[in-house]
Design a protein around this motif. Structure first.
Motif, PDB file in Angstrom:
ATOM      1  N   ASP A   6       0.870  -1.186   0.000  1.00  0.00           N
ATOM      2  CA  ASP A   6       0.000   0.000   0.000  1.00  0.00           C
ATOM      3  C   ASP A   6       0.896   1.221   0.000  1.00  0.00           C
ATOM      4  OD1 ASP A   6      -2.979  -0.851   0.529  1.00  0.00           O
ATOM      5  OD2 ASP A   6      -1.778  -2.050   1.911  1.00  0.00           O
ATOM      6  N   PHE A   7       0.517   2.213  -0.803  1.00  0.00           N
ATOM      7  CA  PHE A   7       1.286   3.457  -0.827  1.00  0.00           C
ATOM      8  C   PHE A   7       0.370   4.586  -1.268  1.00  0.00           C
ATOM      9  CE2 PHE A   7       4.434   6.535  -2.368  1.00  0.00           C
ATOM     10  CZ  PHE A   7       5.320   6.511  -1.310  1.00  0.00           C
ATOM     11  N   GLN A   8      -0.201   5.267  -0.280  1.00  0.00           N
ATOM     12  CA  GLN A   8      -1.100   6.386  -0.550  1.00  0.00           C
ATOM     13  C   GLN A   8      -0.765   7.519   0.422  1.00  0.00           C
ATOM     14  OE1 GLN A   8      -5.331   5.359  -1.378  1.00  0.00           O
ATOM     15  NE2 GLN A   8      -4.733   3.254  -0.947  1.00  0.00           N
ATOM     16  N   ILE A   9       0.406   8.118   0.228  1.00  0.00           N
ATOM     17  CA  ILE A   9       0.815   9.235   1.071  1.00  0.00           C
ATOM     18  C   ILE A   9       0.515  10.539   0.340  1.00  0.00           C
ATOM     19  CG2 ILE A   9       2.616   7.830   2.139  1.00  0.00           C
ATOM     20  CD1 ILE A   9       4.683   9.416   0.555  1.00  0.00           C
ATOM     21  N   ALA A  10       0.497  11.632   1.082  1.00  0.00           N
ATOM     22  CA  ALA A  10       0.207  12.942   0.490  1.00  0.00           C
ATOM     23  C   ALA A  10       1.344  13.361  -0.440  1.00  0.00           C
ATOM     24  CB  ALA A  10       0.013  13.986   1.588  1.00  0.00           C
ATOM     25  N   GLU A  11       1.021  14.228  -1.384  1.00  0.00           N
ATOM     26  CA  GLU A  11       2.022  14.680  -2.346  1.00  0.00           C
ATOM     27  C   GLU A  11       3.176  15.396  -1.659  1.00  0.00           C
ATOM     28  OE1 GLU A  11       0.253  17.037  -5.374  1.00  0.00           O
ATOM     29  OE2 GLU A  11      -0.956  15.397  -6.201  1.00  0.00           O
ATOM     30  N   GLU A  12       2.903  16.054  -0.537  1.00  0.00           N
ATOM     31  CA  GLU A  12       3.967  16.781   0.159  1.00  0.00           C
ATOM     32  C   GLU A  12       4.888  15.854   0.944  1.00  0.00           C
ATOM     33  OE1 GLU A  12       0.148  19.210   0.038  1.00  0.00           O
ATOM     34  OE2 GLU A  12       0.737  17.170   0.623  1.00  0.00           O
ATOM     35  N   SER A  13       4.397  14.673   1.303  1.00  0.00           N
ATOM     36  CA  SER A  13       5.156  13.754   2.146  1.00  0.00           C
ATOM     37  C   SER A  13       6.224  13.022   1.341  1.00  0.00           C
ATOM     38  CB  SER A  13       4.222  12.741   2.813  1.00  0.00           C
ATOM     39  OG  SER A  13       3.193  13.390   3.528  1.00  0.00           O
ATOM     40  N   ILE A  14       7.314  12.638   2.035  1.00  0.00           N
ATOM     41  CA  ILE A  14       8.394  11.899   1.379  1.00  0.00           C
ATOM     42  C   ILE A  14       8.878  10.778   2.296  1.00  0.00           C
ATOM     43  CG2 ILE A  14       9.202  13.839  -0.013  1.00  0.00           C
ATOM     44  CD1 ILE A  14      11.486  14.193   1.987  1.00  0.00           C
ATOM     45  N   ILE A  15       9.496   9.767   1.675  1.00  0.00           N
ATOM     46  CA  ILE A  15      10.118   8.657   2.395  1.00  0.00           C
ATOM     47  C   ILE A  15      11.544   8.509   1.887  1.00  0.00           C
ATOM     48  CG2 ILE A  15      10.040   6.193   2.922  1.00  0.00           C
ATOM     49  CD1 ILE A  15       7.127   6.175   2.488  1.00  0.00           C
ATOM     50  N   GLU A  16      12.479   8.366   2.805  1.00  0.00           N
ATOM     51  CA  GLU A  16      13.871   8.150   2.455  1.00  0.00           C
ATOM     52  C   GLU A  16      14.294   6.767   2.939  1.00  0.00           C
ATOM     53  OE1 GLU A  16      15.998  11.310   4.297  1.00  0.00           O
ATOM     54  OE2 GLU A  16      15.412  12.815   2.805  1.00  0.00           O
ATOM     55  N   PHE A  17      15.135   6.101   2.120  1.00  0.00           N
ATOM     56  CA  PHE A  17      15.615   4.763   2.439  1.00  0.00           C
ATOM     57  C   PHE A  17      17.136   4.798   2.579  1.00  0.00           C
ATOM     58  CE2 PHE A  17      11.826   4.486  -0.199  1.00  0.00           C
ATOM     59  CZ  PHE A  17      11.000   3.675   0.559  1.00  0.00           C
ATOM     60  N   TYR A  18      17.632   4.169   3.650  1.00  0.00           N
ATOM     61  CA  TYR A  18      19.061   4.154   3.914  1.00  0.00           C
ATOM     62  C   TYR A  18      19.534   2.717   4.130  1.00  0.00           C
ATOM     63  CZ  TYR A  18      18.775   9.204   4.500  1.00  0.00           C
ATOM     64  OH  TYR A  18      18.561  10.544   4.293  1.00  0.00           O
ATOM     65  N   ASP A  19      20.719   2.439   3.608  1.00  0.00           N
ATOM     66  CA  ASP A  19      21.314   1.112   3.716  1.00  0.00           C
ATOM     67  C   ASP A  19      21.906   0.897   5.111  1.00  0.00           C
ATOM     68  OD1 ASP A  19      22.085  -1.392   2.953  1.00  0.00           O
ATOM     69  OD2 ASP A  19      23.154  -0.741   1.152  1.00  0.00           O
ATOM     70  N   SER A  20      22.479  -0.284   5.328  1.00  0.00           N
ATOM     71  CA  SER A  20      23.065  -0.610   6.630  1.00  0.00           C
ATOM     72  C   SER A  20      24.177   0.347   7.018  1.00  0.00           C
ATOM     73  CB  SER A  20      23.593  -2.048   6.617  1.00  0.00           C
ATOM     74  OG  SER A  20      22.541  -2.963   6.409  1.00  0.00           O
ATOM     75  N   ASP A  21      24.918   0.855   6.027  1.00  0.00           N
ATOM     76  CA  ASP A  21      26.000   1.808   6.294  1.00  0.00           C
ATOM     77  C   ASP A  21      25.520   3.256   6.272  1.00  0.00           C
ATOM     78  OD1 ASP A  21      25.436   1.985   3.644  1.00  0.00           O
ATOM     79  OD2 ASP A  21      27.470   1.642   2.918  1.00  0.00           O
ATOM     80  N   ARG A  22      24.200   3.458   6.330  1.00  0.00           N
ATOM     81  CA  ARG A  22      23.570   4.779   6.333  1.00  0.00           C
ATOM     82  C   ARG A  22      23.720   5.508   5.000  1.00  0.00           C
ATOM     83  NH1 ARG A  22      19.695   6.385  10.071  1.00  0.00           N
ATOM     84  NH2 ARG A  22      20.182   5.479  12.089  1.00  0.00           N
ATOM     85  N   LYS A  23      24.062   4.794   3.960  1.00  0.00           N
ATOM     86  CA  LYS A  23      24.111   5.387   2.626  1.00  0.00           C
ATOM     87  C   LYS A  23      22.706   5.380   2.051  1.00  0.00           C
ATOM     88  CE  LYS A  23      26.236   4.877  -1.930  1.00  0.00           C
ATOM     89  NZ  LYS A  23      27.141   4.044  -2.777  1.00  0.00           N
ATOM     90  N   ARG A  24      22.292   6.519   1.502  1.00  0.00           N
ATOM     91  CA  ARG A  24      20.912   6.627   1.017  1.00  0.00           C
ATOM     92  C   ARG A  24      20.699   5.789  -0.236  1.00  0.00           C
ATOM     93  NH1 ARG A  24      17.715  12.291   0.150  1.00  0.00           N
ATOM     94  NH2 ARG A  24      18.777  12.345  -1.851  1.00  0.00           N
ATOM     95  N   LEU A  25      19.640   4.965  -0.183  1.00  0.00           N
ATOM     96  CA  LEU A  25      19.287   4.111  -1.319  1.00  0.00           C
ATOM     97  C   LEU A  25      18.329   4.799  -2.272  1.00  0.00           C
ATOM     98  CD1 LEU A  25      18.762   0.710   0.545  1.00  0.00           C
ATOM     99  CD2 LEU A  25      20.747   1.411  -0.805  1.00  0.00           C
ATOM    100  N   GLY A  26      17.523   5.709  -1.754  1.00  0.00           N
ATOM    101  CA  GLY A  26      16.554   6.392  -2.607  1.00  0.00           C
ATOM    102  C   GLY A  26      15.594   7.226  -1.791  1.00  0.00           C
ATOM    103  N   VAL A  27      14.806   8.018  -2.493  1.00  0.00           N
ATOM    104  CA  VAL A  27      13.779   8.853  -1.868  1.00  0.00           C
ATOM    105  C   VAL A  27      12.552   8.836  -2.766  1.00  0.00           C
ATOM    106  CG1 VAL A  27      14.727  10.919  -2.966  1.00  0.00           C
ATOM    107  CG2 VAL A  27      13.234  11.159  -0.977  1.00  0.00           C
ATOM    108  N   THR A  28      11.377   8.769  -2.154  1.00  0.00           N
ATOM    109  CA  THR A  28      10.118   8.673  -2.887  1.00  0.00           C
ATOM    110  C   THR A  28       9.108   9.632  -2.276  1.00  0.00           C
ATOM    111  OG1 THR A  28      10.527   6.336  -3.374  1.00  0.00           O
ATOM    112  CG2 THR A  28       8.284   7.131  -3.665  1.00  0.00           C
ATOM    113  N   GLY A  29       8.333  10.295  -3.145  1.00  0.00           N
ATOM    114  CA  GLY A  29       7.297  11.220  -2.700  1.00  0.00           C
ATOM    115  C   GLY A  29       5.906  10.713  -2.995  1.00  0.00           C
ATOM    116  N   GLY A  30       4.930  11.501  -2.603  1.00  0.00           N
ATOM    117  CA  GLY A  30       3.543  11.108  -2.768  1.00  0.00           C
ATOM    118  C   GLY A  30       3.051  11.095  -4.201  1.00  0.00           C
ATOM    119  N   ILE A  31       3.820  11.691  -5.133  1.00  0.00           N
ATOM    120  CA  ILE A  31       3.394  11.680  -6.533  1.00  0.00           C
ATOM    121  C   ILE A  31       3.660  10.324  -7.182  1.00  0.00           C
ATOM    122  CG2 ILE A  31       3.710  14.157  -6.812  1.00  0.00           C
ATOM    123  CD1 ILE A  31       6.387  13.579  -8.142  1.00  0.00           C
ATOM    124  N   THR A  32       4.400   9.455  -6.508  1.00  0.00           N
ATOM    125  CA  THR A  32       4.703   8.121  -7.020  1.00  0.00           C
ATOM    126  C   THR A  32       3.584   7.160  -6.637  1.00  0.00           C
ATOM    127  OG1 THR A  32       7.063   8.545  -6.754  1.00  0.00           O
ATOM    128  CG2 THR A  32       6.401   6.258  -7.030  1.00  0.00           C
TER     129      THR A  32
END
Length: 539
Positions: free
Chosen positions: A221-247
């Motif tokens: 399920d993925f129904q967040i607001a357009e203004e909201s964002i999610i960031e993903f980080y690996d085990s070493d705290r390196k960012r894997l990606g970022v996704t917003g509500g338009i996705t």
């Protein structure tokens, strides 16, 4: 004697107040003053104590002479920063009960969800009350104390404000046959209830295994607001990606180590939220299994049509695992929600390996499961138009695999309008759905024999139904067809931009050269005029 007791309590309260002011551990009596709601503003590291001790004057009341419906309610609101959480630990709990079974109680709620339910309630009938711990999922907590029976000391609770970090630990159990161990789900607080617009939190998924393991995350399920964002980080705290509500749906995430970090920021937006399934992976697992093709599905918002998937894989190519989600949320802007329903029926589902088609009522994976098949027979479904469907398909497609799902908004028990077609079962559907090759009525009355005069049943074009790829309101996610056209379009666009830049640079260079020559010529003229004046002056 009563005055002495009152004076003792008075001086004791003054002493406790002075002591509290000189220390970081604040103390609050939840019922003082009487029946008044308090608000405590806190930040990270704040701590304090909340207690309920009976006032000496109130304790002298004869509760037995009061009406049975009498109750005294006190509440305390603990408010912290958007990225904080409230940790509560109860001790010295003594919620007494009368002989008739009337008990005092204390309930914990989080204000954004106050109307819906109490998250945790304790009364005198519970056991081991002193071991109660509660961690909030948001930055606010309400403590509601209800007194129905006299007491001297009801409870003491300690609170501590920390960063809102939610930990999900997996202790996987691998075997020789499977290298993937299902862990569970992570979601926004109280999904599918809308999250607060100031919410900020971090989720940590940890694989605790004796062998090296990775974290696999896929969103259901993925129904967040357009203004909201999610960031993903690996085990070493390196960012894997970022996704917003338009996705519509984030890609599948796979960590390189035993931990995966998820950071969520509401950013003044509020919506249903998200829900994701996490698993633990070890050893060699095929990439096609770990990262299925999720570039399919989407929102279905029109009056009717069909979802079709065919020719997803070229002939002689290996099968591809697809994981598709469709959300049917047909707008009732032009419908009466009391008279319109949404029809859906699986028409074809052929040659899919490991296929799993799930249809649920509503627009989230938490909805009621619907039975779309009865043995080998496909069953039609109908729900109110404002409810909609949640459809998820997972399976391996080869060159012969096919999926066809027909859907239509319909009304019944009324005369049909001019732009509607009356079915044999008295349903009214949009007239454009007639003779389109799919059963939108439920009794196939919209596909009469006259429809085959244009498209012969024996022709390959009609049987294949490829022409629906170019018809509006028909979903045809053919990766081979559209990926090639998409790449060609992008290539042409980039080539045009490069050509335009070259032209602009050439024009700029020519213009600059022209201005330089003009200025140089003007200077020569000025010099020659000065020389002529000097020569003329000398003579």
């Amino acid at each position: 004697m009563g005055r002495r007791k009152a004076l003792v309590f008075f001086f004791l309260e003054i002493f406790l107040t002075i002591t509290d002011c000189s220390s970081n551990n604040k103390r609050y009596d939840i019922c003082r003053p009487f029946n008044q709601k308090k608000v405590i503003y806190t930040t990270v590291g704040s701590r304090g104590t909340v207690y309920a001790k009976n006032d000496s004057n109130l304790f002298n009341l004869n509760y037995s002479k009061l009406n049975e419906s009498f109750s005294r309610q006190c509440s305390l609101h603990i408010l912290s920063c958007p990225s904080c959480m409230v940790n509560l630990r109860f001790k010295d709990v003594n919620l007494t009960c009368s002989k008739e079974g009337v008990c005092n109680s204390v309930c914990i709620v989080e204000p954004p969800y106050l109307i819906l339910r109490s998250l945790k309630c304790v009364d005198g009938t519970a056991k081991n009350n002193s071991s109660i711990h509660y961690k909030s999922l948001t930055s606010q907590v309400n403590l509601n104390f209800v007194s129905r029976y006299p007491y001297r000391h009801a409870f003491t609770a300690e609170y501590l404000i920390t960063r809102n970090t939610q930990l999900a630990e997996i202790k996987p159990e691998f075997n020789n046959k499977a290298n993937i161990s299902f862990g569970g789900y992570v979601s926004t607080p109280f999904f599918p209830i809308s999250y607060p617009n100031d919410l900020t939190f971090e989720q940590v998924i940890n694989c605790k295994a004796s062998v090296t393991c990775l974290i696999h995350l896929i969103f259901v399920d993925f129904q967040i607001a357009e203004e909201s964002i999610i960031e993903f980080y690996d085990s070493d705290r390196k960012r894997l990606g970022v996704t917003g509500g338009i996705t519509f749906r984030p890609p599948v995430m796979l960590s390189s180590g035993p931990m995966l970090y998820i950071k969520f920021f509401a950013n003044a937006g509020s919506s249903i939220g998200y829900k994701a399934q996490y698993s633990c992976v070890q050893g060699n697992v095929q990439d096609s299994i770990l990262k299925p093709n999720t570039n399919c599905g989407g929102f279905v918002e029109n009056k009717g049509g069909a979802i079709t998937m065919m020719h997803m894989v070229e002939e002689f190519e290996p099968a591809i695992l697809f994981d598709c989600i469709w959300l049917f949320r047909t707008s009732h802007k032009y419908y009466n929600s009391k008279t319109h329903n949404l029809y859906m029926k699986v028409i074809t589902l052929n040659d899919l390996a490991e296929a799993n088609l799930v249809v649920q009522e509503g627009r989230t994976s938490d909805g009621r499961l619907l039975q779309w098949r009865n043995g080998s027979h496909f069953v039609e479904l109908a729900v109110p138009i404002e409810v909609g469907y949640y459809v998820r398909l997972t399976g391996k497609f080869n060159s012969n695999s096919r999926l066809e799902i027909a859907y239509a908004a319909f009304s019944q028990s009324r005369p049909c309008f001019r732009n509607e077609f009356r079915c044999g079962n008295e349903r009214c559907i949009p007239v454009r759905l007639q003779c389109d090759g799919f059963d939108h009525c439920g009794d196939n009355s919209d596909e009469s024999p006259e429809c085959f005069e244009v498209h012969d049943r024996e022709s390959a074009e009609y049987t294949d139904k490829s022409w629906y790829a170019y018809k509006s309101n028909y979903y045809f996610p053919n990766s081979t067809l559209y990926s090639k056209r998409y790449h060609i379009l992008i290539g042409c666009f980039i080539g045009f931009i490069v050509f335009l830049i070259i032209i602009l640079l050439a024009v700029y260079k020519i213009t600059t050269h022209y201005h330089f020559q003009t200025n140089f010529h003007n200077r020569l003229i000025s010099i020659s005029q000065l020389l002529c004046k000097n020569i003329h002056h000398n003579f």
